[in-house]
Design a protein around this motif. Structure first.
Motif, PDB file in Angstrom:
ATOM      1  N   VAL A   1      -1.790  -9.872   5.312  1.00  0.00           N
ATOM      2  CA  VAL A   1      -2.872 -10.522   4.583  1.00  0.00           C
ATOM      3  C   VAL A   1      -3.755  -9.418   4.031  1.00  0.00           C
ATOM      4  N   VAL A   2      -3.927  -9.416   2.709  1.00  0.00           N
ATOM      5  CA  VAL A   2      -4.752  -8.397   2.059  1.00  0.00           C
ATOM      6  C   VAL A   2      -5.739  -9.080   1.132  1.00  0.00           C
ATOM      7  N   SER A   3      -6.847  -8.424   0.925  1.00  0.00           N
ATOM      8  CA  SER A   3      -7.832  -8.944  -0.019  1.00  0.00           C
ATOM      9  C   SER A   3      -7.369  -8.619  -1.437  1.00  0.00           C
ATOM     10  N   VAL A   4      -7.921  -9.322  -2.409  1.00  0.00           N
ATOM     11  CA  VAL A   4      -7.615  -9.030  -3.807  1.00  0.00           C
ATOM     12  C   VAL A   4      -7.953  -7.581  -4.118  1.00  0.00           C
ATOM     13  N   THR A   5      -9.084  -7.106  -3.601  1.00  0.00           N
ATOM     14  CA  THR A   5      -9.509  -5.725  -3.834  1.00  0.00           C
ATOM     15  C   THR A   5      -8.491  -4.742  -3.282  1.00  0.00           C
ATOM     16  N   ASP A   6      -8.043  -4.947  -2.029  1.00  0.00           N
ATOM     17  CA  ASP A   6      -7.054  -4.035  -1.441  1.00  0.00           C
ATOM     18  C   ASP A   6      -5.723  -4.112  -2.175  1.00  0.00           C
ATOM     19  N   ALA A   7      -5.350  -5.319  -2.618  1.00  0.00           N
ATOM     20  CA  ALA A   7      -4.100  -5.470  -3.364  1.00  0.00           C
ATOM     21  C   ALA A   7      -4.182  -4.701  -4.671  1.00  0.00           C
ATOM     22  N   ALA A   8      -5.339  -4.760  -5.319  1.00  0.00           N
ATOM     23  CA  ALA A   8      -5.519  -4.028  -6.575  1.00  0.00           C
ATOM     24  C   ALA A   8      -5.482  -2.519  -6.336  1.00  0.00           C
ATOM     25  N   LYS A   9      -6.075  -2.078  -5.226  1.00  0.00           N
ATOM     26  CA  LYS A   9      -6.079  -0.646  -4.909  1.00  0.00           C
ATOM     27  C   LYS A   9      -4.672  -0.132  -4.621  1.00  0.00           C
ATOM     28  N   SER A  10      -3.909  -0.894  -3.853  1.00  0.00           N
ATOM     29  CA  SER A  10      -2.562  -0.435  -3.504  1.00  0.00           C
ATOM     30  C   SER A  10      -1.600  -0.614  -4.670  1.00  0.00           C
ATOM     31  N   GLY A  11      -1.884  -1.539  -5.560  1.00  0.00           N
ATOM     32  CA  GLY A  11      -1.095  -1.700  -6.774  1.00  0.00           C
ATOM     33  C   GLY A  11       0.049  -2.681  -6.644  1.00  0.00           C
ATOM     34  N   LEU A  12       0.430  -3.212  -7.785  1.00  0.00           N
ATOM     35  CA  LEU A  12       1.518  -4.176  -7.852  1.00  0.00           C
ATOM     36  C   LEU A  12       2.843  -3.610  -7.355  1.00  0.00           C
ATOM     37  N   PRO A  13       3.192  -2.365  -7.696  1.00  0.00           N
ATOM     38  CA  PRO A  13       4.476  -1.838  -7.206  1.00  0.00           C
ATOM     39  C   PRO A  13       4.607  -1.877  -5.682  1.00  0.00           C
ATOM     40  N   LYS A  14       3.521  -1.608  -4.956  1.00  0.00           N
ATOM     41  CA  LYS A  14       3.588  -1.646  -3.495  1.00  0.00           C
ATOM     42  C   LYS A  14       3.784  -3.077  -3.001  1.00  0.00           C
TER      43      LYS A  14
END
Length: 140
Positions: free
Chosen positions: A41-54
């Motif tokens: 479970v990740v926040s939108v912010t963390d998902a954006a930081k880690s990026g779509l490829p990850k």
């Protein structure tokens, strides 16, 4: 449900620590039992930081990733294999519900063709004769 939150990092990628989260505190995820109970479970912010490829790589490797906004699940990233499995289960569930509803409402009474024709004021012999006349006249 396992929740991952940033715990600090020196390389710009935030390592995550696990925090248990009950399914009842997140109704959106709680009803989706076909997801891995240990989904990330990740926040939108963390998902954006880690990026779509990850996110895509994690899904390809079999991890379900749930993305939250303000503590509420808004999206899930799953592999195509898992999505196909979910779609198959949905089809099976619909077919099972239809079967159960038919079984629950079936009285066992069957209506024969002659009974239906009689109720409509028709006679099988008359209909067959009419059909024969039409076929002989080239209308059928």
């Amino acid at each position: 449900m396992e929740r991952h939150e940033p715990a600090g990092s020196s390389n710009g990628v935030a390592p995550r620590r696990s925090v248990q989260k009950s399914a009842q505190s997140n109704r959106t995820v709680g009803v989706m039992t076909v997801l891995d109970p240990h989904a990330h479970v990740v926040s939108v912010t963390d998902a954006a930081k880690s990026g779509l490829p990850k996110l895509l790589r994690d899904a390809e490797n079999g991890a379900d990733v749930i993305v939250e906004r303000h503590g509420r699940a808004v999206a899930a990233v799953v592999s195509m294999r898992h999505l196909e499995e979910i779609q198959r289960l949905e089809t099976d569930l619909r077919e099972t519900a239809l079967l159960l509803s038919r079984a629950a409402t079936d009285t066992g009474h069957r209506t024969g063709l002659d009974e239906v024709l009689s109720a409509l004021g028709l006679d099988r012999a008359e209909l067959e004769a009419e059909l024969d006349d039409d076929l002989a006249a080239g209308c059928g």
